[in-house]
Design an enzyme around this catalytic site. Structure first.
Site, short mmCIF file in Angstrom:
data_model
loop_
_atom_site.label_atom_id
_atom_site.label_comp_id
_atom_site.label_asym_id
_atom_site.label_seq_id
_atom_site.Cartn_x
_atom_site.Cartn_y
_atom_site.Cartn_z
N LEU A 1 0.85 -1.20 -0.19
CA LEU A 1 -0.18 -0.31 0.11
C LEU A 1 0.83 1.15 -0.01
O LEU A 1 0.43 2.18 -0.46
CB LEU A 1 -0.56 -0.37 0.88
N THR B 1 9.96 6.52 3.35
CA THR B 1 11.53 5.78 3.95
C THR B 1 10.85 4.08 3.82
O THR B 1 9.72 3.07 3.67
CB THR B 1 11.43 5.47 5.94
N ASN C 1 2.78 3.62 8.20
CA ASN C 1 2.11 2.62 7.10
C ASN C 1 3.42 1.73 7.96
O ASN C 1 3.20 -0.08 7.15
CB ASN C 1 2.55 2.98 5.83
N SER D 1 -3.62 1.46 10.49
CA SER D 1 -3.92 0.19 11.54
C SER D 1 -4.41 -0.68 10.77
O SER D 1 -4.11 -1.44 9.42
CB SER D 1 -5.59 0.67 12.45
N TYR E 1 -0.18 -9.24 16.90
CA TYR E 1 -0.21 -8.47 15.92
C TYR E 1 -1.88 -7.52 16.15
O TYR E 1 -1.50 -7.10 15.77
CB TYR E 1 -0.45 -9.10 14.32
N LYS F 1 -2.30 -3.51 16.48
CA LYS F 1 -2.86 -2.52 15.68
C LYS F 1 -4.08 -1.87 16.61
O LYS F 1 -4.94 -0.82 16.64
CB LYS F 1 -3.86 -2.94 15.21
N THR G 1 -1.50 -7.10 -1.70
CA THR G 1 -0.12 -6.76 -1.76
C THR G 1 0.43 -7.34 -0.99
O THR G 1 0.10 -9.00 -0.05
CB THR G 1 -0.69 -5.07 -0.23
#
Length: 282
Positions: free
Chosen positions: A16, A34, A84, A135, A150, A154, A185
């Site tokens: 993304l 980055t 991100n 998130s 995980y 989030k 992705t």
């Protein structure tokens, strides 16, 4: 200095983040992005005057501070921040070691906090800006066996972003939580999805979920990252921005299921829930 808005996007060499950077550059924005490798960014995006690739370890506060400083030095300001960068971790809570859990928090939670602390003095001074924290629908509901840590990272992103929005509103700065569902992705590829070093065979449900994500869901996700990136840009360009931006029909449906479940518990247990106050003497 170009007066076009300046975006700062972390985790931009794939997924993304990469779709977002490419669309922003095509729309004429200035973009600092980055990754752990400048070479990966340049290979994925190319070279242009409006693009600043940065090699950053977002878990390292000094590395993040240097990246923000370089962005300000080149473009003169930062207008939109997109946190991100992050990675997935699958494994039961009993299976995952303290180190595995903390590593996920270091990147997914503390990495974003490092960026926020570095960027906010500039946004506060200019009395404008917008922070997007990426998130997941797994940050709104944790009902996924094997994704407890995980999801916890989030959930943390959701919680601190809501507080952040309240804290920075007085400075004219906005904050939005982006909660994607499944997007096609490389998030589920081996280099982005970590698995437990010490699996416990008894956790059949966790293994089933792990196998499904690695072998069946990966590559078949319904979400189009190009459309997801475009949606974020649309919100950034809007006069009013939502606190919560769910992306994908699956995220929309799962969010409503969670809200309905919470409402059912509230109403079914209302008498007990509301019975815990001191009794007022008549």
């Amino acid at each position: 200095m170009n007066n076009q808005k300046v975006w700062f996007v972390t985790g931009a060499s794939k997924g993304l983040g990469l779709s977002l950077v490419k669309q922003l550059l095509n729309k004429g924005y200035n973009v600092a992005a980055t990754s752990r490798s400048i070479a990966d960014l340049e290979k994925a995006v190319g070279k242009t005057e409006s693009f600043l690739p940065l090699a950053v370890n977002i878990a390292d506060e000094q590395s993040v501070n240097d990246a923000i400083s370089q962005t300000i030095s080149l473009f003169g300001k930062i207008d939109v921040v997109v946190n991100n960068a992050g990675y997935g971790l699958v494994g039961g809570l009993e299976e995952l070691s303290d180190a595995e859990a903390r590593d996920n928090f270091d990147v997914n939670v503390f990495g974003s906090l490092n960026v926020i602390r570095a960027a906010m003095p500039h946004l506060r001074e200019q009395q404008s800006g917008h922070i997007f924290n990426i998130s997941s629908i797994g940050g709104f509901t944790g009902n996924f066996p094997g994704f407890g840590i995980y999801c916890a990272t989030k959930f943390a992103v959701q919680g601190f972003t809501e507080s952040l929005a309240a804290e920075i509103k007085a400075f004219g700065v906005k904050a939005t939580i982006v909660s994607p569902g499944y997007f096609r992705t490389n998030f589920l590829n081996p280099d982005s999805l970590s698995v437990p070093k010490n699996e416990i065979a008894e956790y059949k449900a966790v293994r089933d979920v792990q196998a499904a994500h690695q072998h069946h869901i990966n590559g078949n996700q319904a979400g189009d990252p190009e459309k997801g990136a475009a949606a974020i840009i649309t919100v950034a360009e809007a006069a009013e921005a939502p606190m919560h931006l769910f992306l994908g029909q699956d995220a929309y449906d799962i969010a409503y299921q969670k809200m309905n479940d919470v409402k059912a518990d509230l109403e079914n247990w209302k008498e007990l829930s509301t019975s815990t106050g001191f009794t007022v003497a008549s």
